[in-house]
Structure formats: structure tokens, C-alpha cells
Design a protein around this motif. Structure first.
Motif, mmCIF file in Angstrom:
data_model
loop_
_atom_site.group_PDB
_atom_site.id
_atom_site.type_symbol
_atom_site.label_atom_id
_atom_site.label_comp_id
_atom_site.label_asym_id
_atom_site.label_seq_id
_atom_site.Cartn_x
_atom_site.Cartn_y
_atom_site.Cartn_z
ATOM 1 N N PRO A 144 51.384 6.216 -9.736
ATOM 2 C CA PRO A 144 50.685 6.605 -10.971
ATOM 3 C C PRO A 144 50.583 8.166 -11.056
ATOM 4 O O PRO A 144 49.904 8.461 -9.624
ATOM 5 C CB PRO A 144 49.340 6.000 -11.063
ATOM 6 N N ILE A 145 50.831 9.021 -11.938
ATOM 7 C CA ILE A 145 50.728 10.223 -11.830
ATOM 8 C C ILE A 145 49.448 10.772 -11.809
ATOM 9 O O ILE A 145 48.927 11.854 -11.167
ATOM 10 C CB ILE A 145 51.783 10.690 -13.228
ATOM 11 N N PHE A 146 48.564 10.301 -12.944
ATOM 12 C CA PHE A 146 47.365 10.609 -12.953
ATOM 13 C C PHE A 146 46.286 9.650 -12.712
ATOM 14 O O PHE A 146 45.591 9.353 -13.768
ATOM 15 C CB PHE A 146 46.960 11.324 -14.176
ATOM 16 N N ALA A 147 46.118 9.154 -11.581
ATOM 17 C CA ALA A 147 45.354 8.255 -11.209
ATOM 18 C C ALA A 147 43.947 8.833 -11.133
ATOM 19 O O ALA A 147 43.763 9.834 -10.416
ATOM 20 C CB ALA A 147 45.456 7.314 -9.867
ATOM 21 N N GLY A 148 42.906 8.328 -11.675
ATOM 22 C CA GLY A 148 41.577 8.699 -11.922
ATOM 23 C C GLY A 148 41.127 9.099 -10.386
ATOM 24 O O GLY A 148 40.257 10.106 -10.418
ATOM 25 N N ARG A 149 41.190 7.958 -9.433
ATOM 26 C CA ARG A 149 40.664 8.516 -8.173
ATOM 27 C C ARG A 149 41.238 9.413 -7.351
ATOM 28 O O ARG A 149 40.724 9.901 -6.137
ATOM 29 C CB ARG A 149 40.422 7.344 -7.507
ATOM 30 N N PRO A 155 46.398 16.461 -9.605
ATOM 31 C CA PRO A 155 46.618 15.109 -8.651
ATOM 32 C C PRO A 155 46.364 15.532 -7.082
ATOM 33 O O PRO A 155 47.186 16.435 -6.808
ATOM 34 C CB PRO A 155 47.938 14.401 -9.038
ATOM 35 N N ALA A 156 45.639 14.716 -6.466
ATOM 36 C CA ALA A 156 45.641 14.864 -5.051
ATOM 37 C C ALA A 156 46.899 14.411 -4.466
ATOM 38 O O ALA A 156 47.521 13.462 -5.256
ATOM 39 C CB ALA A 156 44.413 14.222 -4.838
ATOM 40 N N ASP A 209 64.656 23.831 -1.997
ATOM 41 C CA ASP A 209 64.908 24.589 -3.235
ATOM 42 C C ASP A 209 63.420 25.037 -4.134
ATOM 43 O O ASP A 209 63.294 25.954 -4.610
ATOM 44 C CB ASP A 209 65.858 24.142 -4.132
ATOM 45 N N ALA A 210 62.656 23.729 -4.168
ATOM 46 C CA ALA A 210 61.187 23.988 -4.783
ATOM 47 C C ALA A 210 60.539 24.766 -4.170
ATOM 48 O O ALA A 210 59.774 25.953 -4.630
ATOM 49 C CB ALA A 210 60.555 22.600 -4.881
ATOM 50 N N ILE A 211 60.655 24.742 -2.595
ATOM 51 C CA ILE A 211 59.604 25.867 -1.852
ATOM 52 C C ILE A 211 60.180 27.256 -2.221
ATOM 53 O O ILE A 211 59.412 28.271 -2.394
ATOM 54 C CB ILE A 211 59.666 25.294 -0.520
ATOM 55 N N SER A 212 61.434 27.346 -2.006
ATOM 56 C CA SER A 212 62.193 28.923 -2.175
ATOM 57 C C SER A 212 61.778 29.305 -3.783
ATOM 58 O O SER A 212 61.465 30.556 -3.754
ATOM 59 C CB SER A 212 63.596 28.736 -1.965
ATOM 60 N N MET A 213 61.648 28.561 -4.867
ATOM 61 C CA MET A 213 61.348 29.080 -6.139
ATOM 62 C C MET A 213 59.782 29.677 -5.801
ATOM 63 O O MET A 213 59.876 30.674 -6.601
ATOM 64 C CB MET A 213 61.874 27.806 -7.127
ATOM 65 N N LEU A 214 59.104 28.871 -5.371
ATOM 66 C CA LEU A 214 57.679 29.474 -5.439
ATOM 67 C C LEU A 214 57.517 30.565 -4.609
ATOM 68 O O LEU A 214 56.756 31.484 -5.073
ATOM 69 C CB LEU A 214 56.654 28.184 -4.926
ATOM 70 N N ARG A 219 53.002 16.317 -5.980
ATOM 71 C CA ARG A 219 54.053 15.401 -5.725
ATOM 72 C C ARG A 219 55.398 16.002 -6.304
ATOM 73 O O ARG A 219 55.856 15.449 -6.933
ATOM 74 C CB ARG A 219 53.554 13.943 -6.884
ATOM 75 N N ASN A 220 55.480 17.181 -5.739
ATOM 76 C CA ASN A 220 56.725 18.068 -5.899
ATOM 77 C C ASN A 220 56.961 18.370 -7.459
ATOM 78 O O ASN A 220 58.288 18.440 -7.791
ATOM 79 C CB ASN A 220 57.975 17.054 -5.267
ATOM 80 N N ASP A 221 56.042 18.522 -8.497
ATOM 81 C CA ASP A 221 56.514 18.921 -9.617
ATOM 82 C C ASP A 221 55.994 20.612 -9.540
ATOM 83 O O ASP A 221 54.904 21.087 -9.283
ATOM 84 C CB ASP A 221 55.195 18.231 -10.275
ATOM 85 N N VAL A 222 57.203 21.243 -9.570
ATOM 86 C CA VAL A 222 56.936 22.723 -9.567
ATOM 87 C C VAL A 222 56.384 23.291 -10.565
ATOM 88 O O VAL A 222 55.226 24.340 -10.324
ATOM 89 C CB VAL A 222 58.519 23.158 -9.640
ATOM 90 N N ASN A 223 56.063 22.664 -11.839
ATOM 91 C CA ASN A 223 55.076 23.370 -12.651
ATOM 92 C C ASN A 223 53.563 23.378 -12.375
ATOM 93 O O ASN A 223 52.884 24.237 -12.650
ATOM 94 C CB ASN A 223 55.507 22.644 -14.074
ATOM 95 N N ILE A 224 53.421 21.984 -12.163
ATOM 96 C CA ILE A 224 51.943 21.733 -11.687
ATOM 97 C C ILE A 224 51.595 22.602 -10.394
ATOM 98 O O ILE A 224 50.536 23.069 -10.185
ATOM 99 C CB ILE A 224 51.710 20.321 -11.391
ATOM 100 N N ALA A 225 52.489 22.778 -9.528
ATOM 101 C CA ALA A 225 52.409 23.395 -8.236
ATOM 102 C C ALA A 225 51.993 24.978 -8.584
ATOM 103 O O ALA A 225 51.198 25.457 -7.853
ATOM 104 C CB ALA A 225 53.226 23.309 -7.274
ATOM 105 N N THR A 226 52.795 25.327 -9.565
ATOM 106 C CA THR A 226 52.615 26.955 -9.639
ATOM 107 C C THR A 226 51.115 26.975 -10.454
ATOM 108 O O THR A 226 50.523 28.057 -10.053
ATOM 109 C CB THR A 226 53.695 27.317 -10.787
ATOM 110 N N ASN A 227 50.792 25.967 -11.085
ATOM 111 C CA ASN A 227 49.188 26.154 -11.836
ATOM 112 C C ASN A 227 48.193 26.213 -10.666
ATOM 113 O O ASN A 227 47.316 26.685 -10.553
ATOM 114 C CB ASN A 227 49.155 25.182 -12.684
ATOM 115 N N VAL A 228 48.614 25.123 -9.554
ATOM 116 C CA VAL A 228 47.512 24.979 -8.691
ATOM 117 C C VAL A 228 47.566 26.348 -7.714
ATOM 118 O O VAL A 228 46.478 26.819 -7.335
ATOM 119 C CB VAL A 228 48.156 23.787 -7.566
ATOM 120 N N LEU A 229 48.465 26.920 -7.578
ATOM 121 C CA LEU A 229 48.572 28.174 -6.860
ATOM 122 C C LEU A 229 47.744 29.184 -7.539
ATOM 123 O O LEU A 229 47.131 30.106 -7.122
ATOM 124 C CB LEU A 229 50.035 28.633 -6.624
#
Length: 293
Positions: free
Chosen positions: A230-235, A242-243, A254-259, A277-287
Motif C-alpha cells: 500500500p502506497i500511503f499506509a497510515g502506520r 511514506p516510510a 538511473d534514479a540515483i544518478s538523476m537525483l 519506494r523508488n518514486d523519484v518525485n517523492i524522493a526529490t520532495n523528501v530531499l
């Protein structure tokens, strides 16, 4: 420049503002009443026409301004996804109140009866250019006629078009919006720590019309298929993202290289991809969010 999934997914406040601006502009703006919505020194200090302030907050005075304004509002939804709808609502309210106060102050200082401030959510739009300039990295660069450009150039050009659309009438609210964005960035009165209760953003989610980019509402609980998580599990939420879970595969190179190409540290980029979970868009926002703390 990647700003995340298309549509208004995880951006209900932005969706509500875009819908409100569209409806108000069609009713009061492009039907011939746009020139009457701009408010002047007399409207505030003599006639006290508060209704003009309320309507003009969501009404563009012409179709070109509506097009550029909605384009920028739609793009800046990335900030709602980055900090969450609760804090983003505070950012918008703070930008509106501060920019409105500065516009009133400017009219008080100028005292020009012929000058009227253009209607439209200029404060909300131009305050967003501050985090856009400071937080959004450049992902693509190119040359045109011996000049260097980036993917952020088009956003700046749309902003300049809107800023100078009516000269003084649009420059004053635009500059006031930029000042409001700077004050929020400087954490004026610790405003960046404030966020609205969850029920307010839930109200925006119910108020807005559905869009094609929204996730479908959760259905009855069912067992997950093998390999599905589940992508957005509450816990499993950590902050606004998402954790990581044990089933998350190793991030692709390639995703690591892009960031890394955006200026992030390799190890931080890898950890952000695992968290998202390897979502580049969310990872960018996290960073970006980790840098702003």
C-alpha cells in the motif's frame, strides 16, 4: 524539471483555489466586469467596499491573466505536496493577508486617486516564487541563440508576463506577494511552525471537484497481491512521505544518478528513494524538505 504526478493528486487546496479563480473570473472578470474589480484608495479608505476585496482575491480581470495565473497556480502545487496541505494552507493565508496589508499600505503612501490595484490572487502566486527560486533545482539546461536557459525559465517568463500585464496595477501586488513570500521564508513570527487542523484540508478535499489526477478513494480492506505494498499506509507514514518497508527493492542506478545530477548527495539520494519506494518525485520532495529544516 519534475514536479510530481499530473493532476491535483495530494493537492486539494490548490485544486479548490484554481476552481474558485476560474468560476469567479468567468462570472465577474472576463464577462466585462474585470475593470471594475480593481480596488483603489477610495475603495479602502473612503467607501470601505470590502466586497471588492473578497471578490478580487479570486478574480482575474482578463482571459490572458487567467491563463497565466492558473498555469502558475497549477505548477506551484508542488509546494503543497512538499510541506503538506495543512502547512500549505497557512502559507497561502499568510501570503494573502501580508500582501493585502502591503498593498493597502502602498495605496496609503501613494495616495493616487487614479491608481487602482489589479484584481486576482497575485499575492498567492508571487509569494510562491520565493520557494521556487530557492528550493526547486534545475534539472535541464539548454542553449538557444547563444543564450543559456533552463527548464525553470518558462515559469519565470510566465511570472514576468503576469507581473507586467497591467504595469503599475499588477506590479504593486506582485512585489507585495514576493515580500510576503520572503517573510514566510524567514519564519516571521515562527509562521513556518503553524499548520491548520486536518479537518480544514479535508473540507477542501470535499469541496473541490474531482480531477483525473486524484487517487481513487480507498475501498474495503483486501489482501494485497504478492509484491504489492500500500502506497500511503497510515502506520508507515513519516512526516509527509511514506516510510520504507522491507519489501522495497534497491533503488535503480538511473534514479540515483538523476537525483545526484540535481545536486544531492548520493547516499542521501539513495535513502530518499528507499523512503519513497523508488518514486523519484517523492524522493526529490523528501530531499528538499530535509534541506529546508
Amino acid at each position: 524539471m519534475n514536479v510530481g504526478p499530473s493532476g491535483f493528486n495530494n493537492a486539494p487546496v490548490t485544486r479548490a483555489i484554481v476552481i474558485a479563480c476560474t468560476i469567479f473570473t468567468i462570472i465577474f472578470g472576463v464577462r466585462g466586469h474585470g475593470n471594475q474589480l480593481g480596488w483603489s484608495y477610495q475603495d479602502i479608505f473612503q467607501k470601505l467596499q470590502i466586497w471588492k476585496l473578497i471578490i478580487s482575491a479570486f478574480t482575474f480581470s482578463s482571459t490572458p491573466e487567467l491563463v497565466f495565473g492558473l498555469y502558475l497556480l497549477y505548477y506551484f502545487r508542488v509546494f503543497e505536496r512538499q510541506i503538506g496541505s495543512n502547512k500549505y494552507s497557512v502559507f497561502l493565508l499568510f501570503s494573502f493577508v501580508v500582501s493585502l496589508f502591503l498593498e493597502v499600505l502602498a495605496l496609503q503612501l501613494i495616495k493616487d486617486p487614479s491608481l487602482s490595484i489589479l484584481s486576482g490572487p497575485y499575492g498567492l502566486i508571487f509569494s510562491s516564487f520565493v520557494p521556487f527560486y530557492l528550493d526547486i533545482p534545475v534539472s535541464t539546461r539548454f542553449r538557444l541563440f547563444s543564450l543559456n536557459f533552463s527548464d525553470k525559465t518558462f515559469i519565470y517568463l510566465a511570472g514576468l508576463q503576469l507581473l507586467f500585464s497591467s504595469w503599475k496595477r499588477s506590479i504593486v501586488p506582485g512585489l507585495c506577494g514576493i515580500i510576503a513570500g520572503c517573510l514566510y521564508r524567514l519564519n516571521f513570527c515562527r509562521i513556518r511552525k503553524v499548520k491548520f487542523p486536518e479537518f480544514i484540508t479535508s473540507f477542501f478535499a470535499r469541496l473541490s471537484w474531482p480531477s483525473t489526477g486524484n487517487l481513487p478513494p480507498p475501498s474495503a480492506p483486501a489482501r494485497n497481491a504478492p509484491g504489492n505494498v500500500p502506497i500511503f499506509a497510515g502506520r508507515q507514514m513519516e512526516g509527509n512521505y511514506p516510510a520504507p518497508v522491507s519489501s522495497t527493492p534497491e533503488p535503480p542506478e538511473d534514479a540515483i544518478s538523476m537525483l545526484v545530477s540535481m545536486g544531492f548527495d548520493r547516499n542521501s539520494a539513495r535513502q530518499a528513494l528507499i523512503r519513497s519506494r523508488n518514486d523519484v518525485n517523492i524522493a526529490t520532495n523528501v530531499l528538499l524538505e530535509s534541506q529546508s529544516r
